[in-house]
Design an enzyme around this catalytic site. Sequence first.
Site, PDB file in Angstrom:
ATOM      1  N   SER A 135      64.855  -3.767  64.224  1.00  0.00           N
ATOM      2  CA  SER A 135      63.992  -4.684  65.346  1.00  0.00           C
ATOM      3  C   SER A 135      64.486  -4.745  66.506  1.00  0.00           C
ATOM      4  O   SER A 135      65.782  -4.860  66.962  1.00  0.00           O
ATOM      5  CB  SER A 135      64.242  -6.111  64.494  1.00  0.00           C
ATOM      6  OG  SER A 135      63.604  -6.994  65.550  1.00  0.00           O
ATOM      7  N   LYS A 161      60.406  -1.970  64.710  1.00  0.00           N
ATOM      8  CA  LYS A 161      59.745  -3.251  65.107  1.00  0.00           C
ATOM      9  C   LYS A 161      59.919  -3.814  66.406  1.00  0.00           C
ATOM     10  O   LYS A 161      60.844  -3.646  67.077  1.00  0.00           O
ATOM     11  CB  LYS A 161      60.203  -4.464  64.123  1.00  0.00           C
ATOM     12  CG  LYS A 161      60.087  -5.861  64.240  1.00  0.00           C
ATOM     13  CD  LYS A 161      60.342  -6.494  63.059  1.00  0.00           C
ATOM     14  CE  LYS A 161      61.327  -7.837  63.430  1.00  0.00           C
ATOM     15  NZ  LYS A 161      61.350  -8.414  62.165  1.00  0.00           N
ATOM     16  N   LYS A 163      59.583  -6.561  69.093  1.00  0.00           N
ATOM     17  CA  LYS A 163      59.277  -8.088  69.454  1.00  0.00           C
ATOM     18  C   LYS A 163      58.047  -8.201  70.351  1.00  0.00           C
ATOM     19  O   LYS A 163      58.155  -7.539  71.448  1.00  0.00           O
ATOM     20  CB  LYS A 163      60.350  -8.871  69.855  1.00  0.00           C
ATOM     21  CG  LYS A 163      61.510  -9.069  68.664  1.00  0.00           C
ATOM     22  CD  LYS A 163      61.116  -9.962  67.574  1.00  0.00           C
ATOM     23  CE  LYS A 163      62.533  -9.970  66.728  1.00  0.00           C
ATOM     24  NZ  LYS A 163      61.928 -11.154  65.697  1.00  0.00           N
ATOM     25  N   ASP A 188      56.457  -8.455  65.958  1.00  0.00           N
ATOM     26  CA  ASP A 188      57.040  -9.554  65.383  1.00  0.00           C
ATOM     27  C   ASP A 188      56.777 -10.641  66.547  1.00  0.00           C
ATOM     28  O   ASP A 188      57.490 -10.431  67.623  1.00  0.00           O
ATOM     29  CB  ASP A 188      58.255  -9.600  64.912  1.00  0.00           C
ATOM     30  CG  ASP A 188      58.884 -11.040  64.266  1.00  0.00           C
ATOM     31  OD1 ASP A 188      60.077 -10.874  63.674  1.00  0.00           O
ATOM     32  OD2 ASP A 188      57.988 -11.790  64.209  1.00  0.00           O
ATOM     33  N   GLU A 213      53.561  -9.551  62.276  1.00  0.00           N
ATOM     34  CA  GLU A 213      54.426 -10.422  61.857  1.00  0.00           C
ATOM     35  C   GLU A 213      54.422 -11.564  62.419  1.00  0.00           C
ATOM     36  O   GLU A 213      54.764 -11.987  63.649  1.00  0.00           O
ATOM     37  CB  GLU A 213      56.004  -9.857  61.887  1.00  0.00           C
ATOM     38  CG  GLU A 213      57.027 -10.749  61.112  1.00  0.00           C
ATOM     39  CD  GLU A 213      58.537 -10.174  60.902  1.00  0.00           C
ATOM     40  OE1 GLU A 213      58.639  -9.006  61.355  1.00  0.00           O
ATOM     41  OE2 GLU A 213      59.345 -10.789  60.768  1.00  0.00           O
ATOM     42  N   ASP A 238      56.964 -14.188  57.741  1.00  0.00           N
ATOM     43  CA  ASP A 238      58.634 -14.667  57.631  1.00  0.00           C
ATOM     44  C   ASP A 238      58.767 -15.912  57.634  1.00  0.00           C
ATOM     45  O   ASP A 238      58.874 -16.476  56.425  1.00  0.00           O
ATOM     46  CB  ASP A 238      59.096 -13.893  59.034  1.00  0.00           C
ATOM     47  CG  ASP A 238      60.549 -14.109  59.265  1.00  0.00           C
ATOM     48  OD1 ASP A 238      60.964 -13.176  59.926  1.00  0.00           O
ATOM     49  OD2 ASP A 238      60.788 -14.934  58.490  1.00  0.00           O
ATOM     50  N   LYS A 262      63.835 -13.119  53.210  1.00  0.00           N
ATOM     51  CA  LYS A 262      65.218 -13.421  53.795  1.00  0.00           C
ATOM     52  C   LYS A 262      65.895 -14.255  52.560  1.00  0.00           C
ATOM     53  O   LYS A 262      65.563 -15.328  52.649  1.00  0.00           O
ATOM     54  CB  LYS A 262      65.334 -13.996  55.236  1.00  0.00           C
ATOM     55  CG  LYS A 262      64.392 -13.053  56.257  1.00  0.00           C
ATOM     56  CD  LYS A 262      64.516 -13.561  57.542  1.00  0.00           C
ATOM     57  CE  LYS A 262      63.851 -12.785  58.688  1.00  0.00           C
ATOM     58  NZ  LYS A 262      63.795 -13.247  59.843  1.00  0.00           N
ATOM     59  N   GLY A 290      66.108  -9.497  58.632  1.00  0.00           N
ATOM     60  CA  GLY A 290      67.525  -9.721  59.174  1.00  0.00           C
ATOM     61  C   GLY A 290      67.512 -10.823  60.058  1.00  0.00           C
ATOM     62  O   GLY A 290      66.596 -11.260  60.779  1.00  0.00           O
TER      63      GLY A 290
HETATM   64  C1  LIG Z   1      66.053  -8.986  63.601  1.00  0.00           C
HETATM   65  C2  LIG Z   1      64.934  -9.993  63.572  1.00  0.00           C
HETATM   66  O1  LIG Z   1      63.965  -9.689  64.174  1.00  0.00           O
HETATM   67  N1  LIG Z   1      65.120 -11.410  63.097  1.00  0.00           N
HETATM   68  C3  LIG Z   1      64.350 -12.428  63.063  1.00  0.00           C
HETATM   69  C4  LIG Z   1      64.155 -13.015  64.420  1.00  0.00           C
HETATM   70  C5  LIG Z   1      65.388 -13.409  64.830  1.00  0.00           C
HETATM   71  C6  LIG Z   1      65.738 -12.967  66.050  1.00  0.00           C
HETATM   72  C7  LIG Z   1      66.925 -13.712  66.680  1.00  0.00           C
HETATM   73  C8  LIG Z   1      67.646 -14.267  65.964  1.00  0.00           C
HETATM   74  C9  LIG Z   1      68.949 -14.649  66.737  1.00  0.00           C
HETATM   75  C10 LIG Z   1      69.999 -15.302  66.072  1.00  0.00           C
HETATM   76  C11 LIG Z   1      69.637 -15.928  64.590  1.00  0.00           C
HETATM   77  C12 LIG Z   1      68.250 -15.405  63.817  1.00  0.00           C
HETATM   78  C13 LIG Z   1      67.663 -14.799  64.785  1.00  0.00           C
HETATM   79  C14 LIG Z   1      66.680 -14.375  64.032  1.00  0.00           C
HETATM   80  C15 LIG Z   1      62.982 -11.937  62.689  1.00  0.00           C
HETATM   81  O2  LIG Z   1      62.746 -11.078  62.032  1.00  0.00           O
HETATM   82  O3  LIG Z   1      61.963 -12.799  62.873  1.00  0.00           O
HETATM   83 MG   LIG Z   2      60.151 -12.390  61.756  1.00  0.00          MG
END
Ligand SMILES: CC(=O)N[C@@H](Cc1ccc2ccccc2c1)C(=O)O
Ligand SMILES: [Mg+2]
Length: 368
Positions: A135, A161, A163, A188, A213, A238, A262, A290
């Site tokens: 990601s 992925k 953002k 995402d 996403e 998500d 998750k 994650g």
């Molecule tokens: C790896 C990924 O994209 N994770 C989350 C978004 C995300 C992004 C940043 C974060 C910072 C601190 C704690 C949780 C977080 C979750 C997701 O899938 O949407």
């Molecule tokens: Mg997400």
Amino acid sequence: MKLEHAELYLVRLPLKFRFETSFGTQTERTLLLLILSGEGLEGYSEGVMEVLPAYREETLAGALHLLETALLPAVLGKDWENPDQLVQALAPFRGNRMAKAVVEMAFWDLWAKSLGFPLYQLLGGVRREVPVGVSLGIQPSLEATLDLVERHLAEGYQRIKLKIKPGWDVQVVAAVRERFPTARLTVDANSAYTLADLPVFRELDRYALDYIEQPLAYDDLVDHAKLQQALTTPLCLDESITSATEARKALELGAGRVINLKVGRVGGHLEARKVHDVAAAWSAPVWCGGMLEAGVGRAHNIHLATLANFTHPGDTSSASRYWAEDIVEEALEAREGWMPVPEGPGIGVTLRRDWIRKRALEVRRVRS
Ligand SMILES: CC(=O)N[C@@H](Cc1ccc2ccccc2c1)C(=O)O
Ligand SMILES: [Mg+2]
């Protein structure tokens, strides 16, 4: 399994890179670590909640308070035969699924260790390594994005992925797709758009993304269903999927066709397995999301991702991508897009206890 006492640690870890999403930029994580002790053994878990409620509504302060004053006292000093019994004891407390997951996941680790099994075997895992993607946060430029995609594809990650956020979406996807015509790509949005942005999604619909996403509100299903009807590209949910019941409603409404699962968001491994099974019943694949976990949370995710319906590459990339120093001894490293499941009883990782004690911002001991 008799639970005797618990220690909660707050540990701040600097990220190796700034991680920008539609809800803000992270340069560090402050994580909650639980050590649950009983019968001479220890179970570990990490919370996915953050200092501020930017992803969903739970916060570190709220979780710490609830764990210390209610959730841990409800389970300590008692004997639990299995996780199901423990989850029922936490049922009277509404919501707070991330905080409940902290207790439930540490119990699974402790219980698995008491039985002498790796966690993935107790969960019903079917593979010894899991497919991983990466990601990538929002980068300062298109060029920087293209370079980063190139580097991670070269490392063998099975999916990229990206953002996105309003104003940084179609042009970055078009540029990446043009340079990498066959790469598995997803985006995402972390809930940054509304149905009024339909034209943007019609544009994104042209780039053969695996899925889009969580484009809309973090607690929505109805508008996602309307958006899904207008698009060919599957939507992946998500933030909206907090339980197996929400997953069933989402799939029944057609709010999405893929679920980012998750374990820390849905309340632990029992609920995660139910989400996994509901999705399978609706022929919807799941993948392991994650939350920038350190080694304990990452290990839990990898064990869960060994279940059969985890068919899309997950976000459990190498820990060394994120952390110069991790809270566990073992290096959780992906090889050519595959992450091996840690061997050994329970989650199969060893805490760097002295290092954690030295760095901990706070330690709370809870006794029965
Ligand atoms: C790896 C990924 O994209 N994770 C989350 C978004 C995300 C992004 C940043 C974060 C910072 C601190 C704690 C949780 C977080 C979750 C997701 O899938 O949407
Ligand atoms: Mg997400």
